[in-house]
Motif scaffolding. Structure first.
Motif, PDB file in Angstrom:
ATOM      1  N   ALA A   1       0.834  -1.202   0.000  1.00  0.00           N
ATOM      2  CA  ALA A   1       0.000   0.000   0.000  1.00  0.00           C
ATOM      3  C   ALA A   1       0.869   1.253   0.000  1.00  0.00           C
ATOM      4  CB  ALA A   1      -0.937  -0.002   1.203  1.00  0.00           C
ATOM      5  N   LEU A   2       1.949   1.231   0.775  1.00  0.00           N
ATOM      6  CA  LEU A   2       2.875   2.368   0.797  1.00  0.00           C
ATOM      7  C   LEU A   2       3.658   2.459  -0.510  1.00  0.00           C
ATOM      8  CD1 LEU A   2       4.281   2.050   4.432  1.00  0.00           C
ATOM      9  CD2 LEU A   2       2.610   3.710   3.587  1.00  0.00           C
ATOM     10  N   GLU A   3       4.117   1.306  -0.994  1.00  0.00           N
ATOM     11  CA  GLU A   3       4.960   1.282  -2.190  1.00  0.00           C
ATOM     12  C   GLU A   3       4.217   1.753  -3.429  1.00  0.00           C
ATOM     13  OE1 GLU A   3       7.526  -2.119  -4.590  1.00  0.00           O
ATOM     14  OE2 GLU A   3       7.199  -2.341  -2.437  1.00  0.00           O
ATOM     15  N   LEU A   4       2.934   1.420  -3.523  1.00  0.00           N
ATOM     16  CA  LEU A   4       2.178   1.735  -4.733  1.00  0.00           C
ATOM     17  C   LEU A   4       1.344   3.006  -4.613  1.00  0.00           C
ATOM     18  CD1 LEU A   4       1.024  -1.860  -5.752  1.00  0.00           C
ATOM     19  CD2 LEU A   4       3.046  -0.599  -6.475  1.00  0.00           C
ATOM     20  N   ALA A   5       1.376   3.639  -3.432  1.00  0.00           N
ATOM     21  CA  ALA A   5       0.604   4.868  -3.243  1.00  0.00           C
ATOM     22  C   ALA A   5       0.960   5.980  -4.233  1.00  0.00           C
ATOM     23  CB  ALA A   5       0.766   5.367  -1.803  1.00  0.00           C
ATOM     24  N   PRO A   6       2.235   6.147  -4.625  1.00  0.00           N
ATOM     25  CA  PRO A   6       2.531   7.202  -5.613  1.00  0.00           C
ATOM     26  C   PRO A   6       1.785   7.033  -6.932  1.00  0.00           C
ATOM     27  CG  PRO A   6       4.544   6.542  -4.511  1.00  0.00           C
ATOM     28  CD  PRO A   6       3.489   5.560  -4.094  1.00  0.00           C
ATOM     29  N   ARG A   7       1.390   5.803  -7.260  1.00  0.00           N
ATOM     30  CA  ARG A   7       0.592   5.559  -8.463  1.00  0.00           C
ATOM     31  C   ARG A   7      -0.915   5.598  -8.158  1.00  0.00           C
ATOM     32  NH1 ARG A   7       2.499   0.252 -11.541  1.00  0.00           N
ATOM     33  NH2 ARG A   7       0.590   0.813 -12.678  1.00  0.00           N
ATOM     34  N   ARG A   8      -1.241   5.949  -6.928  1.00  0.00           N
ATOM     35  CA  ARG A   8      -2.637   5.978  -6.452  1.00  0.00           C
ATOM     36  C   ARG A   8      -3.295   4.603  -6.555  1.00  0.00           C
ATOM     37  NH1 ARG A   8      -6.635   8.555  -8.009  1.00  0.00           N
ATOM     38  NH2 ARG A   8      -6.151   8.715 -10.228  1.00  0.00           N
ATOM     39  N   ILE A   9      -2.479   3.552  -6.528  1.00  0.00           N
ATOM     40  CA  ILE A   9      -3.002   2.195  -6.473  1.00  0.00           C
ATOM     41  C   ILE A   9      -3.252   1.850  -5.013  1.00  0.00           C
ATOM     42  CG2 ILE A   9      -2.497  -0.248  -6.871  1.00  0.00           C
ATOM     43  CD1 ILE A   9      -0.803   0.640  -9.285  1.00  0.00           C
ATOM     44  N   ARG A  10      -4.498   1.537  -4.704  1.00  0.00           N
ATOM     45  CA  ARG A  10      -4.867   1.208  -3.336  1.00  0.00           C
ATOM     46  C   ARG A  10      -4.761  -0.300  -3.125  1.00  0.00           C
ATOM     47  NH1 ARG A  10      -9.705   1.564  -2.473  1.00  0.00           N
ATOM     48  NH2 ARG A  10     -10.478   1.797  -4.599  1.00  0.00           N
ATOM     49  N   VAL A  11      -4.162  -0.699  -2.003  1.00  0.00           N
ATOM     50  CA  VAL A  11      -3.958  -2.111  -1.695  1.00  0.00           C
ATOM     51  C   VAL A  11      -4.591  -2.407  -0.346  1.00  0.00           C
ATOM     52  CG1 VAL A  11      -2.281  -3.977  -1.499  1.00  0.00           C
ATOM     53  CG2 VAL A  11      -1.755  -1.988  -2.936  1.00  0.00           C
ATOM     54  N   ASN A  12      -5.558  -3.296  -0.340  1.00  0.00           N
ATOM     55  CA  ASN A  12      -6.284  -3.646   0.880  1.00  0.00           C
ATOM     56  C   ASN A  12      -6.468  -5.160   0.959  1.00  0.00           C
ATOM     57  OD1 ASN A  12      -7.183  -0.946   2.096  1.00  0.00           O
ATOM     58  ND2 ASN A  12      -7.853  -0.733  -0.028  1.00  0.00           N
ATOM     59  N   ALA A  13      -7.016  -5.603   2.081  1.00  0.00           N
ATOM     60  CA  ALA A  13      -7.340  -7.018   2.262  1.00  0.00           C
ATOM     61  C   ALA A  13      -8.769  -7.156   2.748  1.00  0.00           C
ATOM     62  CB  ALA A  13      -6.388  -7.663   3.275  1.00  0.00           C
ATOM     63  N   VAL A  14      -9.341  -8.297   2.466  1.00  0.00           N
ATOM     64  CA  VAL A  14     -10.639  -8.665   3.027  1.00  0.00           C
ATOM     65  C   VAL A  14     -10.444  -9.984   3.757  1.00  0.00           C
ATOM     66  CG1 VAL A  14     -11.398  -9.838   0.911  1.00  0.00           C
ATOM     67  CG2 VAL A  14     -13.088  -9.014   2.542  1.00  0.00           C
ATOM     68  N   SER A  15     -10.955 -10.051   4.989  1.00  0.00           N
ATOM     69  CA  SER A  15     -10.798 -11.252   5.807  1.00  0.00           C
ATOM     70  C   SER A  15     -12.159 -11.866   6.101  1.00  0.00           C
ATOM     71  CB  SER A  15     -10.069 -10.925   7.112  1.00  0.00           C
ATOM     72  OG  SER A  15      -8.687 -10.764   6.874  1.00  0.00           O
ATOM     73  N   PRO A  16     -12.518 -12.914   5.372  1.00  0.00           N
ATOM     74  CA  PRO A  16     -13.810 -13.563   5.607  1.00  0.00           C
ATOM     75  C   PRO A  16     -13.822 -14.328   6.927  1.00  0.00           C
ATOM     76  CG  PRO A  16     -12.894 -14.100   3.439  1.00  0.00           C
ATOM     77  CD  PRO A  16     -11.804 -13.490   4.239  1.00  0.00           C
ATOM     78  N   GLY A  17     -14.999 -14.381   7.546  1.00  0.00           N
ATOM     79  CA  GLY A  17     -15.204 -15.260   8.680  1.00  0.00           C
ATOM     80  C   GLY A  17     -15.677 -16.616   8.195  1.00  0.00           C
ATOM     81  N   LEU A  18     -16.702 -17.166   8.830  1.00  0.00           N
ATOM     82  CA  LEU A  18     -17.272 -18.449   8.402  1.00  0.00           C
ATOM     83  C   LEU A  18     -18.124 -18.220   7.161  1.00  0.00           C
ATOM     84  CD1 LEU A  18     -18.381 -19.925  11.848  1.00  0.00           C
ATOM     85  CD2 LEU A  18     -16.455 -20.686  10.435  1.00  0.00           C
ATOM     86  N   ILE A  19     -17.621 -18.652   6.006  1.00  0.00           N
ATOM     87  CA  ILE A  19     -18.314 -18.451   4.735  1.00  0.00           C
ATOM     88  C   ILE A  19     -18.595 -19.814   4.117  1.00  0.00           C
ATOM     89  CG2 ILE A  19     -18.242 -17.351   2.472  1.00  0.00           C
ATOM     90  CD1 ILE A  19     -18.215 -15.363   4.819  1.00  0.00           C
ATOM     91  N   ASN A  20     -19.810 -20.034   3.703  1.00  0.00           N
ATOM     92  CA  ASN A  20     -20.225 -21.321   3.148  1.00  0.00           C
ATOM     93  C   ASN A  20     -19.753 -21.439   1.699  1.00  0.00           C
ATOM     94  OD1 ASN A  20     -21.426 -23.730   2.554  1.00  0.00           O
ATOM     95  ND2 ASN A  20     -23.512 -23.077   3.015  1.00  0.00           N
ATOM     96  N   THR A  21     -18.578 -22.051   1.522  1.00  0.00           N
ATOM     97  CA  THR A  21     -18.001 -22.220   0.187  1.00  0.00           C
ATOM     98  C   THR A  21     -17.723 -23.701  -0.071  1.00  0.00           C
ATOM     99  OG1 THR A  21     -15.643 -22.126   0.755  1.00  0.00           O
ATOM    100  CG2 THR A  21     -16.817 -20.011   0.560  1.00  0.00           C
ATOM    101  N   PRO A  22     -17.472 -24.077  -1.339  1.00  0.00           N
ATOM    102  CA  PRO A  22     -17.162 -25.474  -1.652  1.00  0.00           C
ATOM    103  C   PRO A  22     -15.889 -25.989  -0.990  1.00  0.00           C
ATOM    104  CG  PRO A  22     -17.812 -24.286  -3.635  1.00  0.00           C
ATOM    105  CD  PRO A  22     -17.660 -23.258  -2.563  1.00  0.00           C
ATOM    106  N   ALA A  23     -15.060 -25.085  -0.447  1.00  0.00           N
ATOM    107  CA  ALA A  23     -13.824 -25.526   0.200  1.00  0.00           C
ATOM    108  C   ALA A  23     -14.109 -26.476   1.361  1.00  0.00           C
ATOM    109  CB  ALA A  23     -13.035 -24.316   0.694  1.00  0.00           C
ATOM    110  N   TYR A  24     -15.226 -26.272   2.051  1.00  0.00           N
ATOM    111  CA  TYR A  24     -15.542 -27.130   3.191  1.00  0.00           C
ATOM    112  C   TYR A  24     -15.892 -28.552   2.743  1.00  0.00           C
ATOM    113  CZ  TYR A  24     -15.571 -23.082   6.301  1.00  0.00           C
ATOM    114  OH  TYR A  24     -15.204 -21.975   7.029  1.00  0.00           O
ATOM    115  N   SER A  25     -16.698 -28.659   1.689  1.00  0.00           N
ATOM    116  CA  SER A  25     -17.081 -30.002   1.240  1.00  0.00           C
ATOM    117  C   SER A  25     -15.877 -30.780   0.728  1.00  0.00           C
ATOM    118  CB  SER A  25     -18.151 -29.903   0.142  1.00  0.00           C
ATOM    119  OG  SER A  25     -17.655 -29.221  -0.999  1.00  0.00           O
ATOM    120  N   LYS A  26     -14.879 -30.056   0.208  1.00  0.00           N
ATOM    121  CA  LYS A  26     -13.678 -30.730  -0.304  1.00  0.00           C
ATOM    122  C   LYS A  26     -12.878 -31.397   0.803  1.00  0.00           C
ATOM    123  CE  LYS A  26     -13.109 -27.779  -4.383  1.00  0.00           C
ATOM    124  NZ  LYS A  26     -12.273 -26.740  -5.045  1.00  0.00           N
ATOM    125  N   VAL A  27     -13.041 -30.911   2.026  1.00  0.00           N
ATOM    126  CA  VAL A  27     -12.331 -31.531   3.151  1.00  0.00           C
ATOM    127  C   VAL A  27     -13.277 -32.335   4.032  1.00  0.00           C
ATOM    128  CG1 VAL A  27     -10.479 -29.842   3.175  1.00  0.00           C
ATOM    129  CG2 VAL A  27     -12.527 -29.405   4.535  1.00  0.00           C
TER     130      VAL A  27
END
Length: 237
Positions: free
Chosen positions: A154-180
């Motif tokens: 986020a700091l490195e790319l700020a001069p290009r006005r490129i915003r860098v963020n993260a999203v952290s999901p909690g318990l989300i019902n996705t196919p990943a669970y059925s795979k395990v």
């Protein structure tokens, strides 16, 4: 003026697929990568799908080349490809450890590096993080490594006005669970542990990513948006 363009890694199922569908419905040109070519059934026909292993630099090169030829530039890079190998330290072997860091850290790092020439000034980069303590030391370390990486970028790319963020999901019902081997009944039972009373849907995370990519989030960078239904907000009595 052409429609905005988005590249979503790990975009053939779950959170990535839901985000591709949402952004497409809002006028984005969308490309997704993934390793399961059969999972693309039902995606809009004009969503470009590229088979790519997130840990393979040649696959990343090929995907970025196709994004360049199809779009010319990118307004959103959603680094969603990831893998979870829960388990205690005693049962974590070298193959599982390498997969966690190769896909979650190395793959995301080099995808962004190779996509940099395509990112427009003012573009948005979003990482999927989301693994908390309790899933095992190796997966927590691999996912946790993305947060300081995100903040540094986020700091490195700020001069290009490129915003860098993260999203952290909690318990989300996705196919990943059925795979395990996790059943739908077990997933439904987890709702009692969520303050808002339900397990999340991939669309909940897609909306968060769409927000971070939008002008409404134009003054947000280096942040981690937790979308968990309240998990982690307070200790349960």
């Amino acid at each position: 003026m052409s429609a905005p363009a988005a590249l979503i890694t790990g975009g053939t199922s779950g959170i990535g697929r839901a985000t591709a569908e949402l952004l497409h419905s809002r006028g984005y040109r969308v490309m997704v990568t993934g390793i399961d070519s059969l999972a693309t059934a039902g995606l809009p026909e004009d969503v470009l799908t590229v088979r790519a292993d997130a840990r393979s630099l040649p696959d990343i090169d090929r995907a970025i080349d196709q994004a360049c030829r199809r779009f010319g530039s990118l307004d959103l890079l959603f680094l969603n490809a990831g893998v979870s190998r829960p388990g205690p330290i005693e049962s974590t072997d070298e193959d599982a450890f390498d997969a966690l860091f190769d896909i979650n850290v190395k793959g995301n790092f080099f995808t962004l590096q190779k996509a940099l020439p395509l990112l427009n000034e003012g573009a948005s980069v979003v990482f999927t993080v989301g693994a908390g303590e309790g899933l095992g030391a190796a997966v927590t370390a691999a996912k946790g490594a993305l947060l300081p990486l995100m903040r540094s970028l986020a700091l490195e790319l700020a001069p290009r006005r490129i915003r860098v963020n993260a999203v952290s999901p909690g318990l989300i019902n996705t196919p990943a669970y059925s795979k395990v081997g996790v059943s739908q009944e077990m997933i439904d039972s987890w709702a009692g542990d969520v303050p808002l009373g339900r397990v999340g849907a991939p669309a909940d995370i897609a909306e968060a990513v769409a927000f971070l990519a939008s002008d409404a989030a134009g003054y947000i960078t280096g942040d981690n948006l937790v979308v968990s239904g309240g998990i982690g907000v307070h200790a349960r009595p």
